[in-house]
Each structure stands twice: as structure tokens, then as C-alpha cells.
Design a protein around this motif. Structure first.
Motif, PDB file in Angstrom:
ATOM      1  N   ASP A  79      97.067  19.141  23.325  1.00 17.97           N
ATOM      2  CA  ASP A  79      96.147  18.350  24.129  1.00 17.97           C
ATOM      3  C   ASP A  79      94.851  18.104  23.352  1.00 17.97           C
ATOM      4  OD1 ASP A  79      97.999  18.568  26.172  1.00 17.97           O
ATOM      5  OD2 ASP A  79      96.991  20.263  27.115  1.00 17.97           O
ATOM      6  N   PHE A  80      93.996  17.257  23.899  1.00 20.73           N
ATOM      7  CA  PHE A  80      92.647  17.132  23.358  1.00 20.73           C
ATOM      8  C   PHE A  80      91.684  17.731  24.380  1.00 20.73           C
ATOM      9  CE2 PHE A  80      92.948  13.081  25.658  1.00 20.73           C
ATOM     10  CZ  PHE A  80      91.694  12.957  26.246  1.00 20.73           C
ATOM     11  N   ARG A  92      75.421  14.617  25.980  1.00 18.86           N
ATOM     12  CA  ARG A  92      76.230  14.880  24.783  1.00 18.86           C
ATOM     13  C   ARG A  92      77.696  14.962  25.188  1.00 18.86           C
ATOM     14  NH1 ARG A  92      75.532  17.664  19.505  1.00 18.86           N
ATOM     15  NH2 ARG A  92      77.478  18.702  18.985  1.00 18.86           N
ATOM     16  N   ILE A  93      78.540  14.343  24.383  1.00 21.49           N
ATOM     17  CA  ILE A  93      79.983  14.419  24.588  1.00 21.49           C
ATOM     18  C   ILE A  93      80.612  14.926  23.302  1.00 21.49           C
ATOM     19  CG2 ILE A  93      80.372  12.011  23.943  1.00 21.49           C
ATOM     20  CD1 ILE A  93      82.615  12.017  26.111  1.00 21.49           C
ATOM     21  N   GLU A  94      81.617  15.784  23.467  1.00 18.39           N
ATOM     22  CA  GLU A  94      82.368  16.311  22.338  1.00 18.39           C
ATOM     23  C   GLU A  94      83.850  16.149  22.668  1.00 18.39           C
ATOM     24  OE1 GLU A  94      81.119  20.373  22.329  1.00 18.39           O
ATOM     25  OE2 GLU A  94      79.047  19.853  21.839  1.00 18.39           O
ATOM     26  N   VAL A  95      84.598  15.575  21.758  1.00 13.42           N
ATOM     27  CA  VAL A  95      86.044  15.416  21.933  1.00 13.42           C
ATOM     28  C   VAL A  95      86.710  16.067  20.728  1.00 13.42           C
ATOM     29  CG1 VAL A  95      87.962  13.795  22.154  1.00 13.42           C
ATOM     30  CG2 VAL A  95      85.772  13.290  23.262  1.00 13.42           C
ATOM     31  N   ALA A  96      87.560  17.057  21.009  1.00 11.28           N
ATOM     32  CA  ALA A  96      88.225  17.804  19.951  1.00 11.28           C
ATOM     33  C   ALA A  96      89.728  17.564  20.018  1.00 11.28           C
ATOM     34  CB  ALA A  96      87.925  19.295  20.093  1.00 11.28           C
ATOM     35  N   ASP A  97      90.326  17.365  18.841  1.00  8.31           N
ATOM     36  CA  ASP A  97      91.782  17.251  18.751  1.00  8.31           C
ATOM     37  C   ASP A  97      92.271  18.181  17.647  1.00  8.31           C
ATOM     38  OD1 ASP A  97      92.024  15.814  16.147  1.00  8.31           O
ATOM     39  OD2 ASP A  97      91.053  14.184  17.222  1.00  8.31           O
ATOM     40  N   THR A  98      93.575  18.263  17.459  1.00  6.38           N
ATOM     41  CA  THR A  98      94.128  19.250  16.531  1.00  6.38           C
ATOM     42  C   THR A  98      94.504  18.706  15.158  1.00  6.38           C
ATOM     43  OG1 THR A  98      96.283  18.934  17.573  1.00  6.38           O
ATOM     44  CG2 THR A  98      94.964  20.775  18.347  1.00  6.38           C
ATOM     45  N   GLY A 133      78.545  12.677  15.078  1.00  8.35           N
ATOM     46  CA  GLY A 133      79.085  13.284  13.876  1.00  8.35           C
ATOM     47  C   GLY A 133      80.482  13.834  14.093  1.00  8.35           C
ATOM     48  N   VAL A 134      80.994  14.402  13.029  1.00  6.61           N
ATOM     49  CA  VAL A 134      82.331  14.999  13.024  1.00  6.61           C
ATOM     50  C   VAL A 134      82.194  16.375  12.407  1.00  6.61           C
ATOM     51  CG1 VAL A 134      84.692  14.758  12.188  1.00  6.61           C
ATOM     52  CG2 VAL A 134      83.336  12.711  12.668  1.00  6.61           C
ATOM     53  N   ALA A 135      82.886  17.347  12.999  1.00  6.49           N
ATOM     54  CA  ALA A 135      82.817  18.716  12.488  1.00  6.49           C
ATOM     55  C   ALA A 135      84.173  19.390  12.661  1.00  6.49           C
ATOM     56  CB  ALA A 135      81.761  19.492  13.258  1.00  6.49           C
ATOM     57  N   PRO A 136      84.431  20.414  11.862  1.00  3.37           N
ATOM     58  CA  PRO A 136      85.651  21.191  12.084  1.00  3.37           C
ATOM     59  C   PRO A 136      85.580  21.842  13.465  1.00  3.37           C
ATOM     60  CG  PRO A 136      84.619  21.784  10.001  1.00  3.37           C
ATOM     61  CD  PRO A 136      83.664  20.900  10.726  1.00  3.37           C
ATOM     62  N   ARG A 137      86.710  21.986  14.071  1.00  2.00           N
ATOM     63  CA  ARG A 137      86.797  22.643  15.373  1.00  2.00           C
ATOM     64  C   ARG A 137      86.569  24.146  15.186  1.00  2.00           C
ATOM     65  NH1 ARG A 137      91.945  21.557  19.214  1.00  2.00           N
ATOM     66  NH2 ARG A 137      91.039  22.430  21.083  1.00  2.00           N
ATOM     67  N   VAL A 138      85.817  24.747  16.078  1.00  2.00           N
ATOM     68  CA  VAL A 138      85.526  26.170  15.991  1.00  2.00           C
ATOM     69  C   VAL A 138      86.620  26.954  16.715  1.00  2.00           C
ATOM     70  CG1 VAL A 138      83.865  27.966  16.595  1.00  2.00           C
ATOM     71  CG2 VAL A 138      83.054  25.701  15.908  1.00  2.00           C
ATOM     72  N   ALA A 140      89.837  26.987  16.287  1.00  2.00           N
ATOM     73  CA  ALA A 140      91.140  26.326  16.424  1.00  2.00           C
ATOM     74  C   ALA A 140      91.258  25.274  15.329  1.00  2.00           C
ATOM     75  CB  ALA A 140      91.267  25.669  17.795  1.00  2.00           C
ATOM     76  N   PRO A 141      92.480  24.900  14.985  1.00  2.00           N
ATOM     77  CA  PRO A 141      92.631  23.834  13.983  1.00  2.00           C
ATOM     78  C   PRO A 141      92.200  22.494  14.571  1.00  2.00           C
ATOM     79  CG  PRO A 141      94.764  24.462  14.881  1.00  2.00           C
ATOM     80  CD  PRO A 141      93.763  25.412  15.455  1.00  2.00           C
ATOM     81  N   GLY A 142      91.736  21.634  13.703  1.00  2.00           N
ATOM     82  CA  GLY A 142      91.385  20.287  14.136  1.00  2.00           C
ATOM     83  C   GLY A 142      89.939  19.937  13.869  1.00  2.00           C
ATOM     84  N   LYS A 143      89.504  18.926  14.570  1.00  2.00           N
ATOM     85  CA  LYS A 143      88.146  18.421  14.394  1.00  2.00           C
ATOM     86  C   LYS A 143      87.521  18.131  15.748  1.00  2.00           C
ATOM     87  CE  LYS A 143      89.800  13.714  13.865  1.00  2.00           C
ATOM     88  NZ  LYS A 143      91.191  14.095  14.083  1.00  2.00           N
ATOM     89  N   GLN A 144      86.217  17.996  15.723  1.00  2.00           N
ATOM     90  CA  GLN A 144      85.467  17.647  16.925  1.00  2.00           C
ATOM     91  C   GLN A 144      84.576  16.456  16.567  1.00  2.00           C
ATOM     92  OE1 GLN A 144      81.753  19.765  18.060  1.00  2.00           O
ATOM     93  NE2 GLN A 144      83.062  20.536  19.701  1.00  2.00           N
ATOM     94  N   VAL A 145      84.662  15.408  17.363  1.00  2.00           N
ATOM     95  CA  VAL A 145      83.786  14.254  17.196  1.00  2.00           C
ATOM     96  C   VAL A 145      82.813  14.298  18.366  1.00  2.00           C
ATOM     97  CG1 VAL A 145      83.636  11.753  16.954  1.00  2.00           C
ATOM     98  CG2 VAL A 145      85.651  12.958  16.110  1.00  2.00           C
ATOM     99  N   TRP A 146      81.522  14.197  18.077  1.00  2.00           N
ATOM    100  CA  TRP A 146      80.516  14.316  19.120  1.00  2.00           C
ATOM    101  C   TRP A 146      79.521  13.161  19.026  1.00  2.00           C
ATOM    102  CZ3 TRP A 146      75.540  14.674  17.362  1.00  2.00           C
ATOM    103  CH2 TRP A 146      75.372  15.064  16.041  1.00  2.00           C
TER     104      TRP A 146
END
Length: 153
Positions: A79-80, A92-98, A133-138, A140-146
């Protein structure tokens, strides 16, 4: 507005969020649509009416980021995650995927050609958000776009 991709940093305000909404969604168009609608409803419930520009802008940003999570960040069976926060000065919005290998590169963000049917999402987010910006997910694998949107004072 800061239109450059910046590294993951905490919001400039040091105060705790007055409101917070966090939820996982299925990585499907239906999940993205539900996330967008819930962002708009939460903002309305928090005192940012549907027809108020910050609600409309954040709902649009949510639509773009969740659509990207589904289209470009989808891993079967994963899931995201969406997190929305509000303080007295910013939303602020953060969307994280794997997906880790599909991460937007800061140098690649340019004005999209007018004759293409897609490829404008992050460009539009960069034009609407005050910071993003974009950052590695904390954790868990993946990224977070905020993205962050300063509120009118």
C-alpha cells in the motif's frame, strides 16, 4: 516559493501539529481517489472549507502525489501511506510508497512540453507548494514525497 527539490527536513515550524491525519491506502486508482477525497474532507473538518484556496491547493497536491504513488511507486501487495498535518502556519502532506528505484531526480524537474499528455504532476506540485521534496522512507523501504503550503496569516 521555493521550487527546488530539497532534502527531507522537518517543517520550519517547531510546534506540534494542531491536526494530524494518517492512513494507508491500496495502491490502486480507487485508493488514490479515496485519499484525495479524505484530504479535502479532513481539511474542511479542521476549519479550511472546501472552497478555501488552501483546501483546494492541498487537495490538488494530494491528487498528484497519490496518483504518482499508484502509477510509479506501486509494488504488488504493498500500500501507500499518506500523512496530513496542519499547524497555525502551514499544511503538510507526505505520501510514502515502497519503490526506491523510481525517485524523481532534482535536476530532471523542468517545464514539461506542451504537446505531451502526462509528466506535469511534480512540476505542478513544485509551482503550488512553498516547499517540497523527496526523502528515503524512515523504517521501511521506499521513498516519501512531501509538500508544504504556508497558510495566509
Amino acid at each position: 516559493m521555493n521550487r527546488a527539490i530539497t532534502p527531507h527536513v522537518a517543517p520550519q515550524q517547531q510546534q506540534a501539529p494542531a491536526h494530524e491525519f494518517s492512513m494507508q491506502f491500496t495502491s490502486t486508482p480507487r485508493g488514490a481517489r479515496l485519499a484525495r477525497r479524505l484530504v479535502s474532507h479532513r481539511l474542511h473538518d479542521w476549519g479550511y472549507p472546501y472552497d478555501y484556496t488552501p483546501n483546494e491547493t492541498m487537495t490538488f497536491i494530494a491528487a498528484e502525489l497519490t496518483a504518482n504513488a499508484v502509477r510509479h511507486g506501486h509494488v504488488p501487495g504493498r500500500d501507500f501511506h499518506l500523512r496530513l498535518t496542519a499547524t497555525a502556519i502551514a499544511l503538510r502532506i507526505e505520501v510514502a510508497d515502497t519503490r526506491t528505484e523510481r525517485c524523481p531526480a532534482p535536476g530532471d524537474l523542468t517545464t514539461p512540453p506542451t504537446d505531451t499528455e502526462s509528466g506535469r504532476g511534480l512540476y505542478l506540485v513544485s509551482q503550488l507548494a512553498h516547499r517540497w521534496g523527496v526523502a528515503p522512507r524512515v523504517g521501511a523501504p521506499g521513498k516519501q514525497v512531501w509538500a508544504e503550503l504556508r497558510l495566509p496569516q
